[in-house]
Design a protein around this motif. Structure first.
Motif, short mmCIF file in Angstrom:
data_model
loop_
_atom_site.label_atom_id
_atom_site.label_comp_id
_atom_site.label_asym_id
_atom_site.label_seq_id
_atom_site.Cartn_x
_atom_site.Cartn_y
_atom_site.Cartn_z
N PRO A 56 0.80 -1.23 0.00
CA PRO A 56 0.00 0.00 0.00
C PRO A 56 0.83 1.28 0.00
N ALA A 57 1.98 1.27 0.66
CA ALA A 57 2.80 2.48 0.72
C ALA A 57 3.35 2.87 -0.65
N GLN A 58 3.44 1.92 -1.57
CA GLN A 58 3.99 2.19 -2.90
C GLN A 58 2.89 2.45 -3.94
N MET A 59 1.65 2.40 -3.53
CA MET A 59 0.54 2.58 -4.46
C MET A 59 0.38 4.06 -4.81
N THR A 60 0.18 4.34 -6.09
CA THR A 60 0.01 5.72 -6.53
C THR A 60 -1.41 6.20 -6.23
N GLU A 61 -1.57 7.51 -6.22
CA GLU A 61 -2.91 8.09 -6.02
C GLU A 61 -3.83 7.70 -7.18
N GLU A 62 -3.28 7.61 -8.37
CA GLU A 62 -4.11 7.20 -9.52
C GLU A 62 -4.64 5.79 -9.29
N THR A 63 -3.79 4.89 -8.84
CA THR A 63 -4.23 3.52 -8.59
C THR A 63 -5.31 3.49 -7.51
N ARG A 64 -5.13 4.28 -6.48
CA ARG A 64 -6.15 4.36 -5.41
C ARG A 64 -7.49 4.84 -5.98
N ARG A 65 -7.45 5.87 -6.82
CA ARG A 65 -8.69 6.38 -7.43
C ARG A 65 -9.34 5.33 -8.32
N LEU A 66 -8.52 4.62 -9.09
CA LEU A 66 -9.08 3.59 -9.97
C LEU A 66 -9.65 2.42 -9.18
N LEU A 67 -9.03 2.07 -8.05
CA LEU A 67 -9.60 1.02 -7.19
C LEU A 67 -10.99 1.42 -6.73
N VAL A 68 -11.14 2.65 -6.32
CA VAL A 68 -12.45 3.14 -5.88
C VAL A 68 -13.44 3.13 -7.04
N GLN A 69 -12.98 3.48 -8.23
CA GLN A 69 -13.86 3.47 -9.40
C GLN A 69 -14.34 2.04 -9.70
N VAL A 70 -13.45 1.06 -9.63
CA VAL A 70 -13.85 -0.33 -9.83
C VAL A 70 -14.83 -0.74 -8.73
N ALA A 71 -14.54 -0.37 -7.49
CA ALA A 71 -15.44 -0.69 -6.37
C ALA A 71 -16.83 -0.10 -6.60
N ASP A 72 -16.89 1.14 -7.06
CA ASP A 72 -18.18 1.78 -7.34
C ASP A 72 -18.99 0.95 -8.34
N THR A 73 -18.34 0.52 -9.41
CA THR A 73 -19.03 -0.27 -10.43
C THR A 73 -19.54 -1.59 -9.86
N LEU A 74 -18.69 -2.26 -9.09
CA LEU A 74 -19.09 -3.55 -8.51
C LEU A 74 -20.28 -3.40 -7.57
N GLU A 75 -20.32 -2.30 -6.83
CA GLU A 75 -21.43 -2.05 -5.91
C GLU A 75 -22.70 -1.63 -6.63
N GLN A 76 -22.57 -0.97 -7.77
CA GLN A 76 -23.73 -0.47 -8.50
C GLN A 76 -24.37 -1.54 -9.37
N VAL A 77 -23.58 -2.49 -9.84
CA VAL A 77 -24.09 -3.52 -10.75
C VAL A 77 -24.03 -4.89 -10.07
N ALA A 78 -25.17 -5.37 -9.65
CA ALA A 78 -25.33 -6.72 -9.08
C ALA A 78 -24.36 -7.00 -7.93
N PRO A 79 -24.38 -6.19 -6.87
CA PRO A 79 -23.44 -6.39 -5.77
C PRO A 79 -23.60 -7.71 -5.03
N SER A 80 -24.76 -8.32 -5.10
CA SER A 80 -24.97 -9.59 -4.40
C SER A 80 -24.58 -10.81 -5.24
N LYS A 81 -24.24 -10.58 -6.49
CA LYS A 81 -23.80 -11.68 -7.35
C LYS A 81 -22.36 -12.05 -7.03
N GLU A 82 -22.00 -13.27 -7.38
CA GLU A 82 -20.65 -13.75 -7.10
C GLU A 82 -19.62 -13.05 -7.98
N MET A 83 -18.54 -12.64 -7.36
CA MET A 83 -17.41 -12.04 -8.07
C MET A 83 -16.63 -13.17 -8.74
#
Length: 100
Positions: free
Chosen positions: A14-41
């Motif tokens: 985590p200490a080596q992770m860029t701010e861009e990567t952190r933002r993109l992780l949140v963006q992916v998380a947003d999508t997963l929560e918005q589209v069928a969050p109860s379905k299996e990943m």
């Protein structure tokens, strides 16, 4: 550095992770929560979403490739039975530097 057998990027502390990567992780998380969050990943989603969000940000460029690889390195493997919502919560924790 990529895993020799699978080509999957090695995990990034985590200490080596860029701010861009952190933002993109949140963006992916947003999508997963918005589209069928109860379905299996699944691994297919884990491998595909980084390319989608990286190219949305950078277009089809080398910068997108680098962003995709960084994002893949930050995203853990999917656990059996894990839902999209659970995986999204894990991504948020990683983005916050709470867990890896």
């Amino acid at each position: 550095m990529a895993d020799h057998f699978t080509g999957t990027p090695s995990p990034v502390p985590p200490a080596q992770m860029t701010e861009e990567t952190r933002r993109l992780l949140v963006q992916v998380a947003d999508t997963l929560e918005q589209v069928a969050p109860s379905k299996e990943m699944n691994e297919g989603i884990r491998l595909a979403r980084p390319l989608v969000v990286a190219e949305q940000l950078h277009g089809p460029t080398y910068a997108a490739y680098v962003a995709e690889q960084d994002l893949l390195a930050a995203m853990p493997l999917v656990r059996d039975g894990q839902t999209r919502g659970e995986y999204a919560a894990l991504l948020r924790l990683i983005a916050e530097g709470v867990t890896q």
